[in-house]
Design a protein around this motif. Structure first.
Motif, PDB file in Angstrom:
ATOM      1  N   SER A  54       0.878  -1.176   0.000  1.00  0.00           N
ATOM      2  CA  SER A  54       0.000   0.000   0.000  1.00  0.00           C
ATOM      3  C   SER A  54       0.912   1.221   0.000  1.00  0.00           C
ATOM      4  O   SER A  54       2.080   1.136   0.392  1.00  0.00           O
ATOM      5  CB  SER A  54      -0.916   0.031   1.225  1.00  0.00           C
ATOM      6  N   THR A  55       0.387   2.332  -0.439  1.00  0.00           N
ATOM      7  CA  THR A  55       1.195   3.549  -0.494  1.00  0.00           C
ATOM      8  C   THR A  55       1.754   3.887   0.880  1.00  0.00           C
ATOM      9  O   THR A  55       2.944   4.202   1.010  1.00  0.00           O
ATOM     10  CB  THR A  55       0.363   4.729  -1.045  1.00  0.00           C
ATOM     11  N   GLU A  56       0.926   3.783   1.902  1.00  0.00           N
ATOM     12  CA  GLU A  56       1.355   4.148   3.251  1.00  0.00           C
ATOM     13  C   GLU A  56       2.452   3.218   3.758  1.00  0.00           C
ATOM     14  O   GLU A  56       3.455   3.671   4.314  1.00  0.00           O
ATOM     15  CB  GLU A  56       0.161   4.127   4.218  1.00  0.00           C
ATOM     16  N   ARG A  57       2.259   1.918   3.579  1.00  0.00           N
ATOM     17  CA  ARG A  57       3.265   0.949   4.035  1.00  0.00           C
ATOM     18  C   ARG A  57       4.562   1.094   3.256  1.00  0.00           C
ATOM     19  O   ARG A  57       5.656   1.009   3.823  1.00  0.00           O
ATOM     20  CB  ARG A  57       2.727  -0.471   3.909  1.00  0.00           C
ATOM     21  N   LEU A  58       4.447   1.302   1.956  1.00  0.00           N
ATOM     22  CA  LEU A  58       5.638   1.444   1.129  1.00  0.00           C
ATOM     23  C   LEU A  58       6.400   2.715   1.486  1.00  0.00           C
ATOM     24  O   LEU A  58       7.627   2.696   1.599  1.00  0.00           O
ATOM     25  CB  LEU A  58       5.253   1.425  -0.352  1.00  0.00           C
ATOM     26  N   LEU A  59       5.690   3.806   1.683  1.00  0.00           N
ATOM     27  CA  LEU A  59       6.344   5.057   2.071  1.00  0.00           C
ATOM     28  C   LEU A  59       7.035   4.912   3.416  1.00  0.00           C
ATOM     29  O   LEU A  59       8.186   5.352   3.586  1.00  0.00           O
ATOM     30  CB  LEU A  59       5.336   6.205   2.095  1.00  0.00           C
ATOM     31  N   ALA A  60       6.398   4.266   4.365  1.00  0.00           N
ATOM     32  CA  ALA A  60       7.017   4.036   5.672  1.00  0.00           C
ATOM     33  C   ALA A  60       8.274   3.178   5.527  1.00  0.00           C
ATOM     34  O   ALA A  60       9.303   3.450   6.164  1.00  0.00           O
ATOM     35  CB  ALA A  60       6.027   3.374   6.617  1.00  0.00           C
ATOM     36  N   ALA A  61       8.214   2.172   4.677  1.00  0.00           N
ATOM     37  CA  ALA A  61       9.383   1.318   4.463  1.00  0.00           C
ATOM     38  C   ALA A  61      10.504   2.091   3.784  1.00  0.00           C
ATOM     39  O   ALA A  61      11.682   1.915   4.123  1.00  0.00           O
ATOM     40  CB  ALA A  61       8.989   0.101   3.624  1.00  0.00           C
ATOM     41  N   LEU A  62      10.177   2.960   2.840  1.00  0.00           N
ATOM     42  CA  LEU A  62      11.198   3.795   2.200  1.00  0.00           C
ATOM     43  C   LEU A  62      11.859   4.732   3.214  1.00  0.00           C
ATOM     44  O   LEU A  62      13.074   4.915   3.188  1.00  0.00           O
ATOM     45  CB  LEU A  62      10.593   4.614   1.065  1.00  0.00           C
ATOM     46  N   ARG A  63      11.051   5.299   4.097  1.00  0.00           N
ATOM     47  CA  ARG A  63      11.593   6.198   5.118  1.00  0.00           C
ATOM     48  C   ARG A  63      12.601   5.484   6.009  1.00  0.00           C
ATOM     49  O   ARG A  63      13.582   6.083   6.432  1.00  0.00           O
ATOM     50  CB  ARG A  63      10.463   6.746   5.984  1.00  0.00           C
TER      51      ARG A  63
END
Length: 68
Positions: A54-63
């Protein structure tokens, strides 16, 4: 660097990847056409295929990704 031979992504998959990468670039103030963004895109593909779909999970993982 990852090789995605035989991998296919649906339009929905690509939307998640694009939105997360765009958000990451905005947060980091990185030009989306830069080498740094290319590294982040490669990491995003790996992270997506690891279940951050999901966008939220992926963004958190990128961070939290080391090396970015």
């Amino acid at each position: 660097m990852s090789l995605f031979i035989g991998s296919t992504f649906s339009p929905e998959d690509l939307d998640v990847l694009r939105h997360a990468l765009e958000a990451w670039c905005m947060e980091k103030r990185v030009n989306i056409k830069s080498a740094e963004a290319q590294l982040a895109a490669s990491a995003a593909l790996d992270l997506y295929q690891s279940g951050n779909n999901s966008t939220e999970r992926l963004l958190a993982a990128l961070r939290g990704h080391k090396g970015l």
